[in-house]
Design an enzyme around this catalytic site. Structure first.
Site: not given
Ligand code: TPP
Ligand code: MG
Lengths: 353, 351
Positions: A61, A130
């Site tokens: 971000e 959230h």
């Molecule tokens: C700072 C931030 N940016 C975006 C999000 C939205 N978000 C929630 S879960 C997620 C996926 C993150 O991917 P990863 O770290 O690979 O974890 P996975 O869900 O695959 O276990 C995102 C982008 C968030 N929660 N926090």
């Protein structure tokens, strides 16, 4: 009668038309081209405008906000979107330290025309990280413009205005508004930034709100009608620059002011509105101005507690009644609601996100 | 396997300079407990998925069905006193670290008996008694916090390792690199455990990271020991984690371990979502065939370590435990309205 579409569709249409009318506009955000298209607000745009101008991005971000800032300085008009306001806190360095001051710091020699769309989550146990409502935080910083539309028509018009604006603009969308219908003209149009709207005229008390709280305030005005109280609802639409004239004109007319805040009570925009009235209308008010807001605690996940966190139309109506010297009655009448989840705006809205 | 930009290393379970863990036989009891731990998590999450449509668990749920090998392999290599932290997809980590099952289910039901009193929901699992320090759904948020926990252990000269679970998406946050640097600078006892499941929500790695971005090389460049292995091979996960934990305990500094794995269900919620078109049915089927729980069971059977009736008996016992946890959750009270205002400050101060 104009065509009626959803708030989310209005955002989509505004974005689509901005991309079409100006080749320097581009759109980025996590999930922008994915099958859900940021709650439907970006669906089909990559197919239509191509992957260079409509793109997904890394989970970075702060860096990507810096990329938006730099590209804006160099002539582009980025629109960035985040599925939750909370995620954008990672980018405070770029938006606050840099974007908001860039024009000023360069004595007006450079500008940062960019829009950041941020979604305020609510409901279904979104919880402490959230569902924060941070509009007052953004509005604290000189150099940012902060928009918070309540209707589909304003969502489209203000987004178009934001994209055409030469400054960094924060555009806040409440998740519970995305599914709301309203009249929206098909052609591109701009709603002026910095202009409030009288959402409903009245004579006895002024309710000042923005975004989703405008809907609760309108509902409160309907409830107050049963009490013989005529409430005027001022929908700010823009928090910064604040349309102080509209607030003061209404409050001077009615003599009573309730500021309805979706964010925390202390140091928030409700406090700002009340301070404005205290400074400018001290003699003209018939009662002390009041704030309706959530309490100063993080937002709990369980509906068992979030039911008691969010202020509703009944809270607003009761605040107005108290100010009129009448007995508050609406919250008591709705006490039974608190024993059931109040964590969705309607049946169609369910979790998990 | 993707192209390596760092030093050439064999794919899959890697070897340490000292003990060759690949060949060292794991204790039979441990090998079985790895399987039991995974099956337990699998069954808990399947039950969450089954009951979720009843709309009584009113919070987002990020299930790790298909990814149990990492949680169990890593946490089995830790001691009770070691710390763990996680992110939004935390159920498996919490349970594998010894977090209380009843309190986790109650948290999802929003009850006051939940591990966070209902205030956090599924994305905020915490159990200090198990040294599960917390999980938070701001991507990358817990990475430096875990480094801080390890820093405290280092300052206090404690024999304690911290493991932090993160996704492939989290390695895109700036704080990831910043945390690697500080951990290496001070030689902190921390394990960065990356579960690479190829996606961040519905966005594949290909639209988020440059082709060939080798995260182990990034960690190595910061001075960490870095390894990768098949995350659906729980014994491989265990071996690498054990080795990394031993290194940390010996004061030899932090490690970055990356495990490839795959989430079977939707990013958030109880359903399959391949129909949405963001990933292919073939890809899903290939990973599903690599089910970590079944793989371990098959290996145990092959090695004559499982009696014929054992899987069914274990499933019966687990089902009873899970049933009890759900019953506990559903019969627990919601927090009292006044609890909205409690817990804000550590000294009990009001606003
Ligand atoms: C700072 C931030 N940016 C975006 C999000 C939205 N978000 C929630 S879960 C997620 C996926 C993150 O991917 P990863 O770290 O690979 O974890 P996975 O869900 O695959 O276990 C995102 C982008 C968030 N929660 N926090
Ligand atoms: Mg991932």
């Amino acid at each position: 009668m104009a065509r009626e579409i959803k708030f989310a569709e209005a955002v989509l249409e505004a974005t689509d038309q901005c991309l079409a009318e100006d080749p320097s506009v581009y759109l980025m955000g996590l999930g922008v081209p994915d099958p859900k298209g940021v709650f439907g607000t970006t669906l089909g745009l990559q197919e239509k405008h191509g992957p260079r101008r409509v793109m997904d991005m890394p989970t970075s971000e702060n860096a990507m906000t810096g990329v938006a800032v730099g590209s804006a300085i160099a002539g582009m008009r980025p629109i960035m979107v985040h599925q939750r306001v909370d995620f954008f806190l990672l980018a405070f360095d770029q938006i606050i330290n840099h974007a908001s001051k860039w024009h000023y710091m360069s004595a007006g020699k450079t500008r940062v025309p960019m829009v950041v769309r941020l979604i305020i989550g609510r409901g279904w146990g979104q919880g402490p990280q959230h569902s924060q409502s941070l509009e007052s935080v953004f509005a604290h910083f000189p150099g940012l413009k902060v928009l918070m539309p309540a209707t589909p028509g304003d969502a489209k018009g203000l987004l178009v205005a934001a994209v055409r604006d030469d400054n960094p603009v924060v555009f806040l969308e409440h998740r519970w508004l995305h599914g709301v219908f309203g009249p929206v003209p098909e052609e591109p149009y701009a709603v002026p930034i910095g202009k409030a709207r009288i959402a409903r005229p009245g004579t006895d008390v002024t309710l000042v709100a923005a975004g989703y709280m405008t809907l609760e305030s309108l509902q409160a005005a309907r409830m107050l009608e049963e009490d013989g109280v005529s409430a005027e609802v001022v929908d700010l639409r823009t928090l910064r620059p604040l349309d102080a004239g509209a607030v003061l004109a209404s409050a001077e007319k009615t003599g009573r002011l309730v500021a309805v805040d979706n964010g925390w009570r202390s140091f928030g925009f409700g406090a700002e509105i009340v301070a404005l009235a205290a400074e400018k209308l001290f003699g003209a008010l018939k009662a002390a101005p009041a704030r309706v807001s959530p309490p100063d605690v993080p937002i709990p996940s369980t509906w068992g507690l979030s039911n008691h966190y969010y202020p509703t139309a009944a809270h607003i109506a009761d605040a107005a009644l108290g100010m009129m010297g009448k007995k508050p009655r609406h919250r008591a009448a709705r006490r039974a609601d608190l024993d059931k989840p109040q964590d969705t705006p309607n049946k169609a809205f369910t979790g998990p996100f | 396997m993707k192209a390596k930009t760092g030093a050439a290393r064999p794919a899959g379970p890697a070897r340490s300079a000292g003990v060759n863990h690949r060949d060292a036989a794991l204790d039979a009891g441990l090998r079985k407990s790895l399987w039991r731990g995974m099956l337990r998590i699998r069954m808990v999450e399947e039950e969450i998925a089954r009951r979720y449509p009843e709309q009584e668990m009113r919070c987002p749920v990020h299930l790790s069905i298909g990814q149990e090998g990492v949680a169990v392999g890593v946490c089995s290599a830790l001691e009770q006193r070691d710390y763990a932290m996680s992110a939004h997809r935390a159920h498996a980590h919490y349970l594998a670290k010894g977090g209380d099952l009843k309190a986790m289910i109650a948290e999802m039901y929003g009850r006051r008996t939940g591990c966070a009193g209902g205030k956090g929901g599924s994305m905020h699992l915490v159990d200090p008694a198990a040294n599960m320090l917390g999980a938070v759904p701001i991507v990358g948020g817990s990475i430096p916090i875990a480094v801080g926990a390890a820093f405290a252990s280092w300052m206090k000269n404690e024999d304690r390792v911290t493991a932090v679970f993160l996704g492939d998406g989290a390695t895109e946050e700036g704080v990831f690199a910043e945390s690697l640097n500080f951990a290496a600078l001070k030689g902190l006892p921390v394990l960065f455990i990356c579960e690479n499941n190829l996606y961040s929500v519905y966005s594949p790695l290909s639209v988020r990271q440059a082709a060939g971005r080798d995260r182990t090389a990034i960690a190595r460049a910061h001075g960490l020991e870095a390894r990768e292995a098949d995350g659906n091979d729980v014994e491989a996960v265990y071996r690498l984690s054990r080795e990394a934990a031993e290194r940390a305990r010996a004061g030899k500094g932090p490690s970055y371990l990356e495990f490839s794995t795959y989430r079977w269900l939707e990013h958030c919620g109880p359903s399959y979502d391949n129909h949405m078109g963001y990933r292919s049915e073939e890809e899903f089927a290939a990973w599903r065939a690599q089910c970590p729980v079944l793989r371990q069971q098959t290996i145990l059977e092959r090695d004559g370590l499982l009696a014929a009736e054992e899987p069914a008996a274990l499933k019966r016992a687990l089902a009873a435990e899970i049933e009890e946890a759900f019953a506990f959750a559903k019969s627990s009270p919601y927090p009292a309205p006044a609890e909205l205002m409690t817990d804000l400050y550590a000294d009990g101060a009001g606003n």
